[in-house]
Design an enzyme around this catalytic site. Structure first.
Site, PDB file in Angstrom:
ATOM      1  CE  LYS A 140      85.107  34.641 -25.774  1.00 36.23           C
ATOM      2  NZ  LYS A 140      83.767  34.438 -26.336  1.00 36.23           N
TER       3      LYS A 140
ATOM      4  CD  GLU B  62      82.013  42.932 -12.528  1.00 43.58           C
ATOM      5  OE1 GLU B  62      82.837  42.894 -13.491  1.00 43.58           O
ATOM      6  OE2 GLU B  62      80.862  43.377 -12.647  1.00 43.58           O
TER       7      GLU B  62
ATOM      8  N   GLY C 267      80.542  33.101 -23.522  1.00 44.50           N
ATOM      9  CA  GLY C 267      80.720  32.891 -22.079  1.00 44.50           C
ATOM     10  C   GLY C 267      79.647  32.001 -21.481  1.00 44.50           C
ATOM     11  NE  ARG C 268      74.173  34.172 -24.096  1.00 44.93           N
ATOM     12  CZ  ARG C 268      74.799  35.185 -24.693  1.00 44.93           C
ATOM     13  NH1 ARG C 268      75.799  35.794 -24.079  1.00 44.93           N
ATOM     14  NH2 ARG C 268      74.439  35.593 -25.892  1.00 44.93           N
TER      15      ARG C 268
ATOM     16  CD  GLU D 157      74.736  37.697 -21.037  1.00 44.32           C
ATOM     17  OE1 GLU D 157      74.939  38.614 -20.227  1.00 44.32           O
ATOM     18  OE2 GLU D 157      75.497  36.721 -21.132  1.00 44.32           O
TER      19      GLU D 157
ATOM     20  CG  HIS E  32      56.144  24.190   1.483  1.00 43.26           C
ATOM     21  ND1 HIS E  32      55.226  23.798   2.419  1.00 43.26           N
ATOM     22  CD2 HIS E  32      56.542  23.056   0.848  1.00 43.26           C
ATOM     23  CE1 HIS E  32      55.080  22.476   2.380  1.00 43.26           C
ATOM     24  NE2 HIS E  32      55.863  22.013   1.423  1.00 43.26           N
TER      25      HIS E  32
ATOM     26  CE  LYS F 206      80.502  44.252 -19.217  1.00 44.29           C
ATOM     27  NZ  LYS F 206      81.214  43.478 -20.226  1.00 44.29           N
TER      28      LYS F 206
END
Ligand code: G6Q
Length: 539
Positions: free
Chosen positions: A209, A215, A266-267, A353, A384, A499
């Site tokens: 965005k 990254e 974003g999320r 977030e 398990h 960051k």
């Protein structure tokens, strides 16, 4: 309307009082049939079975009062109509609209916010053309061959939701198409994905965005280099999804460019082009439309004020009951569906977030707990692994189970008169009952305390439509909880500090590479000492 803190509502005190003696399963060690039938809520193809929560009618009435006093559904409608809700009053903040719902408000004649819905329609039209060109052979590689693979490069919201949806729906993939994901800046992530891929038949969908995420830009460069090394022209393979005017809004460098907008967090962006382009490649345009229709149905139904008829609102309130009144610190989301293998990971971001905040929407410290820790894995594998602690540990973990009556592939057989799907469902329902009722035993090691609150969210089958609905259901739940806690669920300042410090450390690495004698003669607190101590400077 001025938002009010959770503990200032009149019903807060009543709920505190009710929490002194919540419904107790230990007295009978059974969940009565009439209780099971009574506490079921249905909406948009989903049923929520919540008789195994520690509630009764008095608690539900008090939770209804809380929802009404807080005007949660009104706030939800205000959000959908384009109010600036991503803000902290009186302080510098993002000051944005919150309009992820507009990405699917595209089938209605009167969308809640027509401008945003119009922008969504335009992007969908671009997508439809792009997919048609891929299908018809108008877009092919330099050898005239069709593209078989797509690599999505993106991180955080530009990765988790889309990836969760891809895994959930890969049963519906167009035959011969595959999608891969690169998110981590760890060079091994890209290397392992690229290894074995035929780049000549692979598209790369770069999603950011902001168009400036370290990254993603790093991985884009890394992948572009790999194309160049093979004599391929990246521009004929790379597609972009970004914000208008971002550093990546550069259509000449890409085969096609799509936009997502400022008002979509974003999320919350999986139903925008952030998920749409990749899902369209994998499932076809109709698959994307089915996801959006499922989500739109929930967005509309979530406006219902009666908490017993509104699943995301009910889940939000049950979550607040468990967290703020019964003092449970975490919540486990445990899907009994292999398709949902990455869904909890997506929810971890979407929920934590959004609601991992310590101040209210006026900038004051909260006097109560906000978002819980969210975690989980698909069952029955979890049974398990960590279920021991859920059943007999010293901490009480509320569980949200998710299940489907039918499998996706319908490739099942009867063994000892039961199908694998029935075995899966029997396990899911048994866990729900066992957690609630527990078990007495003369051997203390075989005692189960019970009273472990849980609910089961159930639909017929995991399809594009029900996946869209499930996604929207959780997005609405998260927004409702944010309104109840009076926090801003739509910013993420908490990711900034790390960051900033990482960039300072990278400046040291770069300075050392340029100048061998650079000794980090820099102010204290720049992280130089930590770099030295870590051994990361060793050549
Ligand atoms: C989500 C966050 C964050 C964001 C990533 C990627 O709500 O804002 O996870 O999605 O940092 O950002 P870009 O899409 O801008 O690369």
């Amino acid at each position: 309307m001025n938002p009010v803190d959770l503990d200032k509502h009149p019903s807060f005190a009543l709920l505190k009082e009710l929490a002194q003696a919540p419904f107790n399963f230990a007295s009978s060690r059974v969940v009565a049939a009439d209780r099971i039938k009574k506490y079921v809520s249905s909406m948009a193809g989903f049923d929520l079975l919540y008789s195994t929560q520690r509630i009764d009618d008095d608690v539900l009435d008090a939770l209804q009062a809380l929802a009404d006093e807080c005007r949660v559904t009104e706030q939800f409608k205000t959000m959908k109509s384009g109010a600036v809700m991503n803000r902290i009053e009186g302080f510098d903040s993002e000051n944005r609209q919150v309009l992820h719902t507009a990405t699917r408000d595209v089938f209605s004649d009167s969308p809640a916010e027509p401008n945003a819905a119009g922008q969504a329609v335009k992007e969908l039209q671009k997508l439809r053309l792009f997919l048609a060109d891929l299908q018809s052979g108008a877009i092919v590689n330099k050898n005239g061959e069709a593209f078989t693979d797509m690599v999505q490069v993106g991180i955080g919201g530009s990765d988790l939701g889309p990836r969760a949806l891809y895994h959930a729906l890969s049963a519906f993939k167009i035959s011969g198409r595959r999608v891969h994901f690169i998110s981590n800046v760890d060079p091994d992530d890209a290397a392992s994905v690229l290894k074995g891929l035929d780049l000549s038949r692979t598209l790369v969908n770069v999603v950011s965005k902001s168009g400036s995420t370290l990254e993603t830009l790093t991985n884009e460069e890394l992948v572009r280099e790999a194309y160049k090394r093979e004599g391929l022209e990246p521009q004929q393979h790379f597609v972009a999804v970004t914000g208008e005017g971002s550093p990546m809004d550069n259509p000449e460098s890409y085969l096609r460019s799509f936009y997502m907008f400022d008002y979509i967090g974003g999320r919350y962006s999986a139903t925008s082009m952030v998920g749409g382009v990749m899902l369209g490649f994998a499932l076809g345009y109709q698959g994307v439309e089915d996801i959006l229709r499922g989500a739109a149905e929930v967005d509309a139904a979530a406006e219902e004020k009666d908490i017993r008829k509104n699943i995301p609102l009910l889940m939000a309130l049950l979550g607040v009951w468990n967290h703020n009144f019964l003092n449970c610190e975490t919540v486990a989301v445990l899907p009994y569906s292999q398709g949902l293998i990455r869904f909890t990971a997506h929810l971890q971001q979407c929920d934590m977030e959004s609601n991992g905040k310590s101040i209210n929407r006026q900038g004051a410290d909260l006097s109560y707990q906000s978002g819980p820790i969210v975690w989980g894995e698909p069952g029955t594998n979890g049974q398990h692994a960590f279920y021991q602690l859920i059943h007999q540990g010293t901490t009480v973990i509320p569980v949200e189970f998710i299940g489907f009556r039918k499998s996706q592939y319908d490739n099942d057989i009867l063994i000892k008169e039961t199908s694998s799907q029935e075995k899966l469902l029997a396990n899911l329902l048994a866990q729900s009952l066992a957690l609630a009722t527990g078990q007495e035993h003369e051997n203390p090691n075989k005692r189960f305390p019970g009273n472990r609150p849980n609910s089961v969210l159930m639909a017929d089958r995991l399809t594009p439509g029900s996946m869209g609905a499930l996604l929207a259901l959780y997005e609405a739940k998260i927004a409702f909880q944010g309104f109840l806690w009076n926090i801003n669920s739509f910013d993420q300042e908490g990711v900034q500090l790390g960051k900033k410090l990482a960039n300072q450390l990278l400046d040291h690495f770069a300075a050392r590479r340029k100048d061998n004698t650079y000794d980090g003669n820099v102010p204290d607190g720049s992280g130089w000492a930590l770099l030295q101590a870590s051994g990361a400077l060793k050549r």
